[in-house]
Design an enzyme around this catalytic site. Structure first.
Site, PDB file in Angstrom:
ATOM      1  CB  CYS A   1      48.533  47.875 127.519  1.00  0.00           C
ATOM      2  SG  CYS A   1      49.145  47.883 125.501  1.00  0.00           S
ATOM      3  CB  THR A   2      48.155  53.705 125.676  1.00  0.00           C
ATOM      4  OG1 THR A   2      49.453  52.857 124.538  1.00  0.00           O
ATOM      5  CG2 THR A   2      48.950  53.612 126.833  1.00  0.00           C
ATOM      6  CG  HIS A   3      47.824  48.943 121.790  1.00  0.00           C
ATOM      7  ND1 HIS A   3      49.111  49.427 121.664  1.00  0.00           N
ATOM      8  CD2 HIS A   3      47.605  48.447 120.462  1.00  0.00           C
ATOM      9  CE1 HIS A   3      49.767  48.954 121.313  1.00  0.00           C
ATOM     10  NE2 HIS A   3      48.988  48.779 119.976  1.00  0.00           N
TER      11      HIS A   3
ATOM     12  CG  ASP B   1      51.693  53.065 121.509  1.00  0.00           C
ATOM     13  OD1 ASP B   1      52.000  52.296 122.607  1.00  0.00           O
ATOM     14  OD2 ASP B   1      50.865  51.813 121.292  1.00  0.00           O
ATOM     15  CB  SER B   2      54.509  49.218 120.222  1.00  0.00           C
ATOM     16  OG  SER B   2      53.324  49.434 120.688  1.00  0.00           O
TER      17      SER B   2
ATOM     18  CB  CYS C   1      53.608  52.690 125.368  1.00  0.00           C
ATOM     19  SG  CYS C   1      54.594  50.796 125.144  1.00  0.00           S
ATOM     20  CG  ASN C   2      50.838  51.431 130.302  1.00  0.00           C
ATOM     21  OD1 ASN C   2      50.989  51.738 131.482  1.00  0.00           O
ATOM     22  ND2 ASN C   2      50.526  51.843 129.635  1.00  0.00           N
ATOM     23  CB  THR C   3      55.823  47.711 126.743  1.00  0.00           C
ATOM     24  OG1 THR C   3      54.939  47.888 126.777  1.00  0.00           O
ATOM     25  CG2 THR C   3      57.082  46.722 126.792  1.00  0.00           C
TER      26      THR C   3
ATOM     27  CE1 TYR D   1      58.079  48.965 119.778  1.00  0.00           C
ATOM     28  CE2 TYR D   1      58.111  50.337 121.565  1.00  0.00           C
ATOM     29  CZ  TYR D   1      58.679  50.334 120.562  1.00  0.00           C
ATOM     30  OH  TYR D   1      58.521  51.445 119.705  1.00  0.00           O
ATOM     31  N   GLY D   2      55.130  44.088 123.191  1.00  0.00           N
ATOM     32  CA  GLY D   2      55.086  43.515 125.066  1.00  0.00           C
ATOM     33  C   GLY D   2      56.167  41.999 124.928  1.00  0.00           C
TER      34      GLY D   2
HETATM   35  N1  DGL Z   1      50.846  50.195 124.044  1.00  0.00           N
HETATM   36  C1  DGL Z   1      51.723  49.355 124.768  1.00  0.00           C
HETATM   37  C2  DGL Z   1      52.030  49.798 126.901  1.00  0.00           C
HETATM   38  O1  DGL Z   1      51.049  50.829 126.884  1.00  0.00           O
HETATM   39  C3  DGL Z   1      51.574  47.714 124.666  1.00  0.00           C
HETATM   40  C4  DGL Z   1      51.711  46.756 123.184  1.00  0.00           C
HETATM   41  C5  DGL Z   1      52.923  46.136 122.746  1.00  0.00           C
HETATM   42  O2  DGL Z   1      53.026  45.137 123.445  1.00  0.00           O
HETATM   43  O3  DGL Z   1      53.168  47.073 121.361  1.00  0.00           O
HETATM   44  O4  DGL Z   1      52.037  48.935 126.639  1.00  0.00           O
END
Ligand code: DGL
Length: 283
Positions: free
Chosen positions: A193-195, A17-18, A80-82, A49-50
């Site tokens: 988003c996984t966060h 993930d990011s 990570c979705n992004t 990453y977003g």
């Molecule tokens: N955890 C990441 C996701 O699922 C993104 C968080 C980020 O912006 O880095 O999209």
């Protein structure tokens, strides 16, 4: 003497993930595949990453995939979705034989449970901009007629990276992003988003205050772990041995932050190695 890398089904699964958000997926993988060896990479030095350009996310994703493949992974989870939105097609093209599982916002399960026919989607700006997400959005809207309110949540993943799960600043951000969705009629919120699963109690509390009743929350972590299980068994890669599984963690950020996150978020103690950077020169 060089260390012997595991072979066959003993080879680890790479998860990345990011940052620490992918731990919300890792916990589901550990629950359904307790015997598997795992390597987790948090690209916290480059998070978030977003808001970054797609090309940067693609480059980071490919470099991390290479880093994991050098360490002998048998499958890859883009937690990570992004990164999934930006880079999973490129990854699959580059590694056609490798089982690769991505994560995307759960629009389909959300459409199936909403009573108000309105769903709020919390995700990064880059995810909501991606072609992959827009195709999914179009397809589910067409198939179900459900209305999706898309909310980019700039800064929210950062609060999780900082370990601020309930601070005033985090609550103010959640209030700013979630309240308009509830006021707009959403009874279901997708954590895209996984966060964000680590903020679920706060999100639920603020949504309930805004709408006067509980909301449904959709987190796709468990579905990702199930998909990984299916892919491993299709490829004959599932590890059958009980016990002695290993979790190895790498971070491009701070070792202390990662160690603390593992302990606080997952109640796990694991070896964490700080890596200055990961780049294709690894090859
Ligand atoms: N955890 C990441 C996701 O699922 C993104 C968080 C980020 O912006 O880095 O999209």
């Amino acid at each position: 003497m060089a260390t012997q890398q595991p072979t066959g089904t003993d080879m680890p699964i790479g998860v990345f993930d990011s940052g620490i958000g992918g731990l919300s997926v890792l916990r589901h993988i550990q629950a359904v595949l307790p015997q598997e060896n795992l390597i987790y990479v948090a690209d916290s030095g480059f998070a978030p990453y977003g808001g970054k350009p797609e090309a940067v996310i693609v480059a980071r994703t490919l470099a991390i995939a290479e880093f994991l493949l050098i360490r002998g992974v048998k499958a890859l989870v883009v937690a990570c979705n992004t990164a999934t939105g930006a880079a999973i097609l490129g990854l699959r093209e580059r590694y056609p034989g490798l089982p690769i599982v991505g994560v995307e916002p759960g629009l389909k399960p959300a459409a199936a449970i909403t009573q108000t026919r309105t769903v709020g989607v919390l995700a990064t700006e880059r995810t909501l901009d991606s072609i992959k997400f827009n195709l999914l959005h179009e397809q589910i809207t067409e198939a179900t007629g459900v209305r999706f309110l898309l909310q980019p949540c700039s800064g929210l993943a950062d609060q999780v990276e900082k370990g601020e799960l309930r601070s005033a600043a985090t609550a103010a951000l959640v209030q700013r992003y979630v309240a308009p969705l509830i006021e707009g009629g959403a009874d279901t919120l997708v954590l895209g988003c996984t966060h964000y699963p680590f903020l679920q109690p706060l999100i639920e509390e603020i949504a309930r205050r805004a709408g006067g009743q509980p909301v449904h929350i959709i987190d796709t972590g468990a579905a990702v772990a199930r998909q990984l299980t299916r892919m491993l068994s299709q490829h004959g890669l599932q590890r059958q041995v009980d016990g002695n599984r290993a979790l190895t963690c790498f971070t491009t950020g701070s070792r202390t932050t990662m160690t603390t996150a593992l302990l606080h978020l997952l109640k796990l103690q694991a070896d964490v190695t700080e890596i200055a950077d990961i780049s294709s020169s690894e090859l």
